[in-house]
Design a protein around this motif. Sequence first.
Motif, PDB file in Angstrom:
ATOM      1  N   UNK A   1       0.677  -0.944   0.092  1.00 58.82           N
ATOM      2  CA  UNK A   1      -0.415  -0.266   0.119  1.00 58.82           C
ATOM      3  C   UNK A   1       0.767   1.196  -0.252  1.00 58.82           C
ATOM      4  N   UNK A   2       1.761   1.081   0.640  1.00 60.50           N
ATOM      5  CA  UNK A   2       2.997   2.462   1.079  1.00 60.50           C
ATOM      6  C   UNK A   2       3.409   2.587  -0.660  1.00 60.50           C
ATOM      7  N   UNK A   3       3.581   1.774  -1.153  1.00 61.58           N
ATOM      8  CA  UNK A   3       4.251   2.075  -2.795  1.00 61.58           C
ATOM      9  C   UNK A   3       2.805   2.054  -3.630  1.00 61.58           C
ATOM     10  N   UNK A   4       2.123   2.077  -3.593  1.00 65.43           N
ATOM     11  CA  UNK A   4       0.881   2.626  -4.498  1.00 65.43           C
ATOM     12  C   UNK A   4       0.930   4.345  -3.776  1.00 65.43           C
ATOM     13  N   UNK A   5       0.715   4.322  -2.671  1.00 61.57           N
ATOM     14  CA  UNK A   5       0.473   5.581  -2.228  1.00 61.57           C
ATOM     15  C   UNK A   5       1.579   5.883  -2.742  1.00 61.57           C
ATOM     16  N   UNK A   6       3.000   6.279  -2.785  1.00 60.06           N
ATOM     17  CA  UNK A   6       3.637   6.603  -3.528  1.00 60.06           C
ATOM     18  C   UNK A   6       4.288   7.078  -5.677  1.00 60.06           C
ATOM     19  N   UNK A   7       3.441   5.995  -6.002  1.00 57.08           N
ATOM     20  CA  UNK A   7       3.390   6.708  -7.194  1.00 57.08           C
ATOM     21  C   UNK A   7       2.120   6.595  -6.980  1.00 57.08           C
ATOM     22  N   UNK A   8       1.010   7.425  -6.137  1.00 58.87           N
ATOM     23  CA  UNK A   8      -0.207   8.137  -6.718  1.00 58.87           C
ATOM     24  C   UNK A   8       1.021   9.517  -6.609  1.00 58.87           C
ATOM     25  N   UNK A   9       1.275   9.831  -5.408  1.00 61.98           N
ATOM     26  CA  UNK A   9       2.020  11.094  -5.009  1.00 61.98           C
ATOM     27  C   UNK A   9       3.037  10.880  -5.639  1.00 61.98           C
ATOM     28  N   UNK A  10       3.631  10.417  -6.386  1.00 56.28           N
ATOM     29  CA  UNK A  10       5.645  10.416  -7.661  1.00 56.28           C
ATOM     30  C   UNK A  10       3.878  11.452  -9.036  1.00 56.28           C
ATOM     31  N   UNK A  11       2.831  10.364  -9.134  1.00 51.35           N
ATOM     32  CA  UNK A  11       2.383  10.779 -10.596  1.00 51.35           C
ATOM     33  C   UNK A  11       1.751  12.484 -10.374  1.00 51.35           C
ATOM     34  N   UNK A  12       1.391  12.475  -9.443  1.00 47.93           N
ATOM     35  CA  UNK A  12       0.229  13.544  -8.544  1.00 47.93           C
ATOM     36  C   UNK A  12       1.666  15.272  -8.677  1.00 47.93           C
ATOM     37  N   UNK A  13       2.544  14.741  -7.731  1.00 50.32           N
ATOM     38  CA  UNK A  13       3.167  15.994  -8.630  1.00 50.32           C
ATOM     39  C   UNK A  13       3.663  16.112  -9.913  1.00 50.32           C
ATOM     40  N   UNK A  14       4.111  14.740 -10.221  1.00 48.02           N
ATOM     41  CA  UNK A  14       4.150  15.171 -12.669  1.00 48.02           C
ATOM     42  C   UNK A  14       3.339  15.681 -12.999  1.00 48.02           C
ATOM     43  N   UNK A  15       2.331  15.018 -12.545  1.00 51.34           N
ATOM     44  CA  UNK A  15       1.397  16.001 -13.423  1.00 51.34           C
ATOM     45  C   UNK A  15       1.285  17.628 -13.344  1.00 51.34           C
ATOM     46  N   UNK A  16       0.890  17.828 -11.806  1.00 51.44           N
ATOM     47  CA  UNK A  16       1.215  18.964 -11.471  1.00 51.44           C
ATOM     48  C   UNK A  16       2.386  20.478 -11.886  1.00 51.44           C
ATOM     49  N   UNK A  17       3.515  19.212 -11.718  1.00 48.65           N
ATOM     50  CA  UNK A  17       5.255  20.066 -12.573  1.00 48.65           C
ATOM     51  C   UNK A  17       4.833  20.247 -14.040  1.00 48.65           C
ATOM     52  N   UNK A  18       4.073  19.217 -14.611  1.00 49.78           N
ATOM     53  CA  UNK A  18       3.741  19.918 -16.351  1.00 49.78           C
ATOM     54  C   UNK A  18       2.695  20.428 -16.981  1.00 49.78           C
ATOM     55  N   UNK A  19       1.444  20.029 -15.201  1.00 55.85           N
ATOM     56  CA  UNK A  19       0.925  21.824 -15.822  1.00 55.85           C
ATOM     57  C   UNK A  19       1.283  23.172 -15.613  1.00 55.85           C
ATOM     58  N   UNK A  20       2.423  23.092 -14.350  1.00 52.76           N
ATOM     59  CA  UNK A  20       2.951  24.369 -14.543  1.00 52.76           C
ATOM     60  C   UNK A  20       3.884  25.246 -15.098  1.00 52.76           C
ATOM     61  N   UNK A  21       4.242  23.753 -15.543  1.00 48.94           N
ATOM     62  CA  UNK A  21       5.352  24.117 -17.057  1.00 48.94           C
ATOM     63  C   UNK A  21       5.004  24.535 -18.090  1.00 48.94           C
ATOM     64  N   UNK A  22       3.223  23.274 -18.783  1.00 47.54           N
ATOM     65  CA  UNK A  22       2.614  24.746 -19.330  1.00 47.54           C
ATOM     66  C   UNK A  22       2.661  25.882 -19.458  1.00 47.54           C
ATOM     67  N   UNK A  23       2.082  26.295 -17.975  1.00 47.19           N
ATOM     68  CA  UNK A  23       1.671  27.742 -18.152  1.00 47.19           C
ATOM     69  C   UNK A  23       2.736  28.574 -18.109  1.00 47.19           C
ATOM     70  N   UNK A  24       3.652  27.880 -17.879  1.00 49.80           N
ATOM     71  CA  UNK A  24       4.665  28.766 -17.598  1.00 49.80           C
ATOM     72  C   UNK A  24       4.990  29.335 -19.534  1.00 49.80           C
ATOM     73  N   UNK A  25       5.307  28.677 -20.127  1.00 49.01           N
ATOM     74  CA  UNK A  25       5.643  28.302 -21.588  1.00 49.01           C
ATOM     75  C   UNK A  25       4.707  29.305 -22.136  1.00 49.01           C
ATOM     76  N   UNK A  26       2.668  28.937 -21.469  1.00 48.12           N
ATOM     77  CA  UNK A  26       2.357  30.435 -22.271  1.00 48.12           C
ATOM     78  C   UNK A  26       2.301  31.168 -22.112  1.00 48.12           C
ATOM     79  N   UNK A  27       2.053  31.505 -20.628  1.00 45.06           N
ATOM     80  CA  UNK A  27       2.672  32.712 -20.411  1.00 45.06           C
ATOM     81  C   UNK A  27       3.719  33.723 -20.871  1.00 45.06           C
ATOM     82  N   UNK A  28       4.947  32.814 -21.352  1.00 41.78           N
ATOM     83  CA  UNK A  28       6.241  33.408 -22.244  1.00 41.78           C
ATOM     84  C   UNK A  28       5.361  33.757 -23.220  1.00 41.78           C
ATOM     85  N   UNK A  29       4.976  32.692 -24.233  1.00 42.28           N
ATOM     86  CA  UNK A  29       4.263  33.033 -25.624  1.00 42.28           C
ATOM     87  C   UNK A  29       3.236  34.601 -25.131  1.00 42.28           C
TER      88      UNK A  29
END
Length: 164
Positions: A1-29
């Motif tokens: 269960x702990x491993x599954x929780x780590x994957x969910x947290x990692x996946x969520x952080x990756x999604x947040x970082x991706x969204x933030x990167x897209x926002x930065x690129x759009x703002x720079x454009x």
Amino acid sequence: MKILLNYVITATLCAVITVMAVVVVVKQQRIDDLSHRLTLAQKTAIARKQLVEEARLLQKAMNMSPVRTVTVTAYNPTTDQCDADPLIAASMRKVRSGTIAVSRDLFDQGWVFGRKVRIEGYGIFEINDLMNKRFTQRIDIFMWDEGQARNFGKKNIKAALLEI
């Protein structure tokens, strides 16, 4: 269960970082787009200013011919022909060969200090001095020799204000 929780947290952080990167690129454009628009607006303003100036000069040229027949005489540096300091012209420069004085009406029409004038049959001269207020449509050629100036006399000649 702990491993599954780590994957969910990692996946969520990756999604947040991706969204933030897209926002930065759009703002720079958007910043780049606004910067480009500002540059275009500045260049347009400069071009409009130049067009207005060209239109003003064209209108002025249409109203005043740079070629006209004027009375041409000659003068030399004496206090009876000039002011108290005959070696300094109205332009605050020293008098010299190859220069002329113009009547104030011509001066007011753009025949100003430093401009070049071609006098038919005599060559090109630089405007360096002003004549007495009583003269109109008149040019005085500077000559060092008084006898030469007297012999020149008074002539009606075509003169052209040059654009050089």
